[in-house]
Design a protein around this motif. Structure first.
Motif, PDB file in Angstrom:
ATOM      1  N   GLU A   9      -3.083  36.659 -10.810  1.00  0.00           N
ATOM      2  CA  GLU A   9      -3.573  36.944  -9.463  1.00  0.00           C
ATOM      3  C   GLU A   9      -5.027  36.516  -9.347  1.00  0.00           C
ATOM      4  N   GLY A  10      -5.358  35.829  -8.247  1.00  0.00           N
ATOM      5  CA  GLY A  10      -6.718  35.357  -8.029  1.00  0.00           C
ATOM      6  C   GLY A  10      -6.969  33.948  -8.522  1.00  0.00           C
ATOM      7  N   ILE A  12      -7.126  30.069  -8.589  1.00  0.00           N
ATOM      8  CA  ILE A  12      -7.217  29.039  -7.559  1.00  0.00           C
ATOM      9  C   ILE A  12      -6.870  27.698  -8.201  1.00  0.00           C
ATOM     10  N   GLU A  22      -4.772  30.044  -3.499  1.00  0.00           N
ATOM     11  CA  GLU A  22      -5.087  31.157  -4.389  1.00  0.00           C
ATOM     12  C   GLU A  22      -3.835  32.015  -4.535  1.00  0.00           C
ATOM     13  N   LEU A  45      -6.557  28.272   1.068  1.00  0.00           N
ATOM     14  CA  LEU A  45      -7.973  28.579   1.229  1.00  0.00           C
ATOM     15  C   LEU A  45      -8.599  27.879   2.427  1.00  0.00           C
ATOM     16  N   ILE A  66     -14.306  25.976 -10.648  1.00  0.00           N
ATOM     17  CA  ILE A  66     -14.772  27.108  -9.849  1.00  0.00           C
ATOM     18  C   ILE A  66     -16.008  27.699 -10.506  1.00  0.00           C
TER      19      ILE A  66
END
Length: 188
Positions: A9-10, A12, A22, A45, A66
């Motif tokens: 989860e989270g 990207i 994401e 996004l 990122i």
């Protein structure tokens, strides 16, 4: 390259259509003799839309670089919101529409995290919980604390949320910025 075993989860990444997405949630599925799949709920996004899709375990995706950097909110001027990089003291202007509804939570000198994707500023992430004062709400009546009833309250920034009946004007409350919900009353 990343594969479905790297999903969390989270995360990207760039999907098969070249869009930045994401992962909101994911789940590994396998039914008797059928081939295993990973079902994923993704947030685009660029558009903010949420899509659900399934990938095979052997699918590969392009990683994105990122970087998260600490920033402080300075001021808002017109349609631009200005932040200062906490390390380099460089000022960065972010379009207000890129911040979405979270711009209502900005307070003087608030800490935020700049999300840079492939070296370019993508968005600013605010803290999950923010303390704000209630500017106006109807007064609560004694005895109204028995059940989970709520009433509308306008915050100092102009945002309207639902709060419990015992909250009064001038009270400082903690709000979840992801869901726009009341969390707790805060003592000064």
């Amino acid at each position: 390259m990343i594969g479905t075993p790297d999903f969390k989860e989270g995360l990207i990444f760039e999907n098969e259509n070249g869009e930045l997405v994401e992962i909101i949630e994911y789940q590994h599925h396998r039914k008797s003799q059928a081939r295993a799949v990973v079902r994923v709920k993704l947030r685009n996004l660029n558009t903010g839309s949420v899509i659900e899709t399934a990938y095979r375990p052997e699918d590969k995706f392009k990683e994105v670089d990122i970087e998260k950097r600490p920033h402080n909110y300075l001021y808002t001027e017109g349609d631009m919101i200005y932040f200062m990089d906490a390390e380099t003291y460089e000022q960065i202007a972010v379009p207000a529409d890129k911040m979405g509804h979270q711009r209502h939570y900005l307070t003087d000198n608030m800490s935020a995290t700049g999300l840079f994707i492939n070296g370019q500023l993508f968005t600013m992430e605010l803290p999950i919980k923010v303390d704000m004062r209630v500017a106006s709400t109807v007064p609560g009546v004694k005895g109204d604390t028995v059940s989970n009833l709520t009433k509308p309250a306008t915050l100092e920034s102009g945002l309207e949320i639902k709060v419990p009946l015992f909250i009064n004007e001038g009270d400082k409350i903690r709000i979840d910025t992801r869901t726009d919900t009341y969390v707790e009353r805060v003592n000064d």
